[in-house]
Scaffold this motif. Structure first.
Motif, PDB file in Angstrom:
ATOM      1  N   LEU A 101       0.840  -1.191   0.000  1.00  0.00           N
ATOM      2  CA  LEU A 101       0.000   0.000   0.000  1.00  0.00           C
ATOM      3  C   LEU A 101       0.876   1.242   0.000  1.00  0.00           C
ATOM      4  O   LEU A 101       1.749   1.386   0.863  1.00  0.00           O
ATOM      5  CB  LEU A 101      -0.918   0.017   1.228  1.00  0.00           C
ATOM      6  CG  LEU A 101      -2.118  -0.940   1.218  1.00  0.00           C
ATOM      7  CD1 LEU A 101      -1.667  -2.380   1.463  1.00  0.00           C
ATOM      8  CD2 LEU A 101      -3.134  -0.545   2.287  1.00  0.00           C
ATOM      9  N   GLU A 102       0.645   2.114  -0.969  1.00  0.00           N
ATOM     10  CA  GLU A 102       1.396   3.358  -1.065  1.00  0.00           C
ATOM     11  C   GLU A 102       0.465   4.532  -0.802  1.00  0.00           C
ATOM     12  O   GLU A 102      -0.698   4.517  -1.226  1.00  0.00           O
ATOM     13  CB  GLU A 102       2.026   3.500  -2.459  1.00  0.00           C
ATOM     14  CG  GLU A 102       3.039   2.414  -2.774  1.00  0.00           C
ATOM     15  CD  GLU A 102       3.609   2.578  -4.164  1.00  0.00           C
ATOM     16  OE1 GLU A 102       2.826   2.859  -5.101  1.00  0.00           O
ATOM     17  OE2 GLU A 102       4.834   2.434  -4.317  1.00  0.00           O
ATOM     18  N   PHE A 103       0.993   5.565  -0.142  1.00  0.00           N
ATOM     19  CA  PHE A 103       0.172   6.705   0.256  1.00  0.00           C
ATOM     20  C   PHE A 103       0.653   7.984  -0.408  1.00  0.00           C
ATOM     21  O   PHE A 103       1.817   8.113  -0.793  1.00  0.00           O
ATOM     22  CB  PHE A 103       0.172   6.831   1.777  1.00  0.00           C
ATOM     23  CG  PHE A 103      -0.371   5.607   2.457  1.00  0.00           C
ATOM     24  CD1 PHE A 103      -1.736   5.412   2.600  1.00  0.00           C
ATOM     25  CD2 PHE A 103       0.491   4.620   2.917  1.00  0.00           C
ATOM     26  CE1 PHE A 103      -2.239   4.269   3.193  1.00  0.00           C
ATOM     27  CE2 PHE A 103       0.002   3.468   3.512  1.00  0.00           C
ATOM     28  CZ  PHE A 103      -1.370   3.295   3.651  1.00  0.00           C
ATOM     29  N   GLU A 120       0.797  11.274   0.692  1.00  0.00           N
ATOM     30  CA  GLU A 120       1.601  12.261   1.392  1.00  0.00           C
ATOM     31  C   GLU A 120       2.918  11.675   1.900  1.00  0.00           C
ATOM     32  O   GLU A 120       2.965  10.540   2.374  1.00  0.00           O
ATOM     33  CB  GLU A 120       0.805  12.865   2.553  1.00  0.00           C
ATOM     34  CG  GLU A 120      -0.425  13.639   2.068  1.00  0.00           C
ATOM     35  CD  GLU A 120      -1.061  14.442   3.175  1.00  0.00           C
ATOM     36  OE1 GLU A 120      -0.350  14.801   4.122  1.00  0.00           O
ATOM     37  OE2 GLU A 120      -2.263  14.714   3.076  1.00  0.00           O
ATOM     38  N   GLU A 121       3.956  12.457   1.816  1.00  0.00           N
ATOM     39  CA  GLU A 121       5.292  11.985   2.159  1.00  0.00           C
ATOM     40  C   GLU A 121       5.380  11.499   3.605  1.00  0.00           C
ATOM     41  O   GLU A 121       6.124  10.575   3.921  1.00  0.00           O
ATOM     42  CB  GLU A 121       6.300  13.115   1.924  1.00  0.00           C
ATOM     43  CG  GLU A 121       7.733  12.704   2.108  1.00  0.00           C
ATOM     44  CD  GLU A 121       8.703  13.811   1.775  1.00  0.00           C
ATOM     45  OE1 GLU A 121       9.889  13.676   2.101  1.00  0.00           O
ATOM     46  OE2 GLU A 121       8.263  14.827   1.204  1.00  0.00           O
ATOM     47  N   GLY A 122       4.617  12.101   4.479  1.00  0.00           N
ATOM     48  CA  GLY A 122       4.685  11.724   5.891  1.00  0.00           C
ATOM     49  C   GLY A 122       4.010  10.422   6.224  1.00  0.00           C
ATOM     50  O   GLY A 122       4.135   9.921   7.348  1.00  0.00           O
ATOM     51  N   ASP A 123       3.260   9.865   5.275  1.00  0.00           N
ATOM     52  CA  ASP A 123       2.562   8.603   5.508  1.00  0.00           C
ATOM     53  C   ASP A 123       3.363   7.477   4.871  1.00  0.00           C
ATOM     54  O   ASP A 123       3.361   7.304   3.649  1.00  0.00           O
ATOM     55  CB  ASP A 123       1.149   8.645   4.919  1.00  0.00           C
ATOM     56  CG  ASP A 123       0.291   9.712   5.577  1.00  0.00           C
ATOM     57  OD1 ASP A 123       0.515   9.977   6.776  1.00  0.00           O
ATOM     58  OD2 ASP A 123      -0.593  10.276   4.907  1.00  0.00           O
ATOM     59  N   ALA A 124       4.051   6.712   5.690  1.00  0.00           N
ATOM     60  CA  ALA A 124       4.947   5.674   5.190  1.00  0.00           C
ATOM     61  C   ALA A 124       4.161   4.550   4.517  1.00  0.00           C
ATOM     62  O   ALA A 124       3.091   4.139   4.982  1.00  0.00           O
ATOM     63  CB  ALA A 124       5.773   5.113   6.340  1.00  0.00           C
ATOM     64  N   ASP A 125       4.698   4.051   3.396  1.00  0.00           N
ATOM     65  CA  ASP A 125       4.091   2.911   2.715  1.00  0.00           C
ATOM     66  C   ASP A 125       4.184   1.683   3.615  1.00  0.00           C
ATOM     67  O   ASP A 125       4.996   1.628   4.544  1.00  0.00           O
ATOM     68  CB  ASP A 125       4.800   2.654   1.387  1.00  0.00           C
ATOM     69  CG  ASP A 125       4.691   3.846   0.446  1.00  0.00           C
ATOM     70  OD1 ASP A 125       3.765   4.667   0.639  1.00  0.00           O
ATOM     71  OD2 ASP A 125       5.526   3.958  -0.474  1.00  0.00           O
ATOM     72  N   VAL A 126       3.349   0.678   3.310  1.00  0.00           N
ATOM     73  CA  VAL A 126       3.295  -0.499   4.178  1.00  0.00           C
ATOM     74  C   VAL A 126       3.013  -1.744   3.349  1.00  0.00           C
ATOM     75  O   VAL A 126       2.351  -1.674   2.306  1.00  0.00           O
ATOM     76  CB  VAL A 126       2.211  -0.315   5.271  1.00  0.00           C
ATOM     77  CG1 VAL A 126       0.823  -0.190   4.652  1.00  0.00           C
ATOM     78  CG2 VAL A 126       2.235  -1.441   6.283  1.00  0.00           C
ATOM     79  N   VAL A 127       3.546  -2.877   3.806  1.00  0.00           N
ATOM     80  CA  VAL A 127       3.256  -4.178   3.208  1.00  0.00           C
ATOM     81  C   VAL A 127       2.334  -4.937   4.154  1.00  0.00           C
ATOM     82  O   VAL A 127       2.543  -4.929   5.377  1.00  0.00           O
ATOM     83  CB  VAL A 127       4.544  -4.992   2.978  1.00  0.00           C
ATOM     84  CG1 VAL A 127       4.211  -6.402   2.506  1.00  0.00           C
ATOM     85  CG2 VAL A 127       5.441  -4.297   1.978  1.00  0.00           C
ATOM     86  N   PHE A 128       1.316  -5.588   3.585  1.00  0.00           N
ATOM     87  CA  PHE A 128       0.411  -6.399   4.389  1.00  0.00           C
ATOM     88  C   PHE A 128       0.481  -7.834   3.899  1.00  0.00           C
ATOM     89  O   PHE A 128       0.300  -8.112   2.716  1.00  0.00           O
ATOM     90  CB  PHE A 128      -1.025  -5.893   4.271  1.00  0.00           C
ATOM     91  CG  PHE A 128      -2.034  -6.718   5.036  1.00  0.00           C
ATOM     92  CD1 PHE A 128      -2.043  -6.714   6.425  1.00  0.00           C
ATOM     93  CD2 PHE A 128      -2.959  -7.499   4.365  1.00  0.00           C
ATOM     94  CE1 PHE A 128      -2.955  -7.477   7.132  1.00  0.00           C
ATOM     95  CE2 PHE A 128      -3.889  -8.257   5.064  1.00  0.00           C
ATOM     96  CZ  PHE A 128      -3.891  -8.249   6.452  1.00  0.00           C
ATOM     97  N   THR A 129       0.782  -8.756   4.812  1.00  0.00           N
ATOM     98  CA  THR A 129       0.758 -10.180   4.505  1.00  0.00           C
ATOM     99  C   THR A 129      -0.368 -10.803   5.319  1.00  0.00           C
ATOM    100  O   THR A 129      -0.408 -10.672   6.539  1.00  0.00           O
ATOM    101  CB  THR A 129       2.096 -10.851   4.856  1.00  0.00           C
ATOM    102  OG1 THR A 129       2.379 -10.692   6.255  1.00  0.00           O
ATOM    103  CG2 THR A 129       3.226 -10.241   4.047  1.00  0.00           C
ATOM    104  N   GLU A 130      -1.280 -11.473   4.641  1.00  0.00           N
ATOM    105  CA  GLU A 130      -2.507 -11.956   5.283  1.00  0.00           C
ATOM    106  C   GLU A 130      -2.346 -13.380   5.780  1.00  0.00           C
ATOM    107  O   GLU A 130      -1.610 -14.187   5.220  1.00  0.00           O
ATOM    108  CB  GLU A 130      -3.670 -11.895   4.282  1.00  0.00           C
ATOM    109  CG  GLU A 130      -5.033 -12.129   4.908  1.00  0.00           C
ATOM    110  CD  GLU A 130      -6.169 -11.848   3.935  1.00  0.00           C
ATOM    111  OE1 GLU A 130      -7.320 -11.818   4.366  1.00  0.00           O
ATOM    112  OE2 GLU A 130      -5.887 -11.640   2.736  1.00  0.00           O
ATOM    113  N   ASN A 131      -3.069 -13.699   6.866  1.00  0.00           N
ATOM    114  CA  ASN A 131      -3.158 -15.073   7.349  1.00  0.00           C
ATOM    115  C   ASN A 131      -4.540 -15.304   7.940  1.00  0.00           C
ATOM    116  O   ASN A 131      -5.389 -14.399   7.941  1.00  0.00           O
ATOM    117  CB  ASN A 131      -2.053 -15.384   8.373  1.00  0.00           C
ATOM    118  CG  ASN A 131      -2.082 -14.434   9.558  1.00  0.00           C
ATOM    119  OD1 ASN A 131      -3.127 -14.136  10.128  1.00  0.00           O
ATOM    120  ND2 ASN A 131      -0.903 -13.942   9.950  1.00  0.00           N
ATOM    121  N   ALA A 132      -4.794 -16.500   8.447  1.00  0.00           N
ATOM    122  CA  ALA A 132      -6.130 -16.881   8.897  1.00  0.00           C
ATOM    123  C   ALA A 132      -6.621 -16.073  10.097  1.00  0.00           C
ATOM    124  O   ALA A 132      -7.829 -15.965  10.331  1.00  0.00           O
ATOM    125  CB  ALA A 132      -6.165 -18.377   9.237  1.00  0.00           C
TER     126      ALA A 132
END
Length: 293
Positions: A222-224, A226-238
């Motif tokens: 997920l990319e955002f 505004e520069e102040g909002d850091a991008d994030v990776v989401f890995t899903e599980n049950a």
């Protein structure tokens, strides 16, 4: 300002700013907790964005850090916005983690799926069949709520300021008849329609690609705006999923996604393959393996 900023991203941004000002003032979490008369875990959860902070708590923290009044007013306002309820709040009993709130604020999502159609692209009938099979303990009401959330999320693709979505699907995803023949054919037709939106890119990673970079599991980047909002990776599980925010973690998953999309069929070829599957689905092929040769 991104009009899709959600309370979740506000809370996350506020936590980052509070931590930055605390560290700049050389104040420890223990000192803040003592001054506020609360636990250190509460301060920590505010700084990591896991819980909201009252405007009065934010003002008190910033007073401790000696922050100028103008900055304090801005962050107190963010604290007020972070305490508002997102549209998904009525469904919080069936949601785990903060993914929906972060997705609602994202500028773009890049995702790889190896088993199921992503929620943003699911038909209602497919979603019902998938959730019913995967959530064995859910009541009919819980399944209905999960489906409603999934359908609401899809507005992100067609609103005035739509999200950019890039999806790579393993061939297994479009080869398994979730919900049966009719439901799956309808789902494939829906994929074709959605893939032609200007803000959506869809690729199929064929079985012929063999071993590939995404074999450790599915994920979303997920990319955002505004520069102040850091991008994030989401890995899903049950049981929910895991958010990864470190620069090196993000870089690794970006590299994995780039390798996967390079191995996948180009978008037009992918759409052509799905069109073929609508007419001649693999699950009806006489050559399929069904426990015996």
């Amino acid at each position: 300002m991104n009009q899709r900023r959600s309370p979740t991203i506000r809370r996350r941004r506020l936590g980052v700013e509070l931590r930055r000002h605390r560290e700049g003032a050389r104040v420890t979490i223990d000192m803040v907790a003592e001054r506020l008369g609360c636990s250190t875990s509460k301060v920590s959860r505010i700084e990591t964005g896991h819980t909201s902070a009252s405007p009065s708590d934010v003002a008190a923290m910033l007073t401790i850090y000696g922050v100028p009044d103008a900055v304090t007013r801005e962050l107190v306002q963010i604290a007020r916005e972070a305490r508002q309820k997102g549209w998904w709040h009525p469904f919080s009993t069936v949601l785990t983690g903060a993914y929906v709130g972060l997705e609602a604020a994202a500028r773009s999502v890049r995702t790889y799926e190896s088993q199921v159609i992503p929620g943003l692209l699911q038909s209602e009938a497919y979603a019902i069949a998938m959730i019913r099979a995967a959530r064995l303990g859910d009541s009919d009401q819980q399944i209905e709520q999960r489906v409603r959330v999934r359908m609401e999320r899809q507005s992100l693709l067609i609103q005035d300021d739509p999200i950019d979505l890039w999806v790579v699907l393993d061939e297994a995803v479009v080869s398994r008849p979730v919900g049966g023949d009719e439901v799956m054919r309808d789902q494939l037709a829906r994929l074709i329609t959605t893939a032609r939106l200007p803000n959506v890119t869809l690729q199929i990673l064929p079985f012929a690609a063999g071993a590939h970079a995404g074999m450790d599991g599915t994920f979303a980047i997920l990319e955002f705006e505004e520069e102040g909002d850091a991008d994030v990776v989401f890995t899903e599980n049950a049981t929910g999923g895991l958010f990864l925010e470190k620069v090196e973690e993000l870089g690794k998953y970006i590299s994995i996604f780039e390798a996967i999309r390079t191995s996948a069929l180009p978008p037009e070829e992918s759409i052509g393959m799905i069109e073929m599957l609508v007419e001649e689905p693999l699950w009806k092929s006489k050559r399929r393996v069904s426990g015996s040769i």
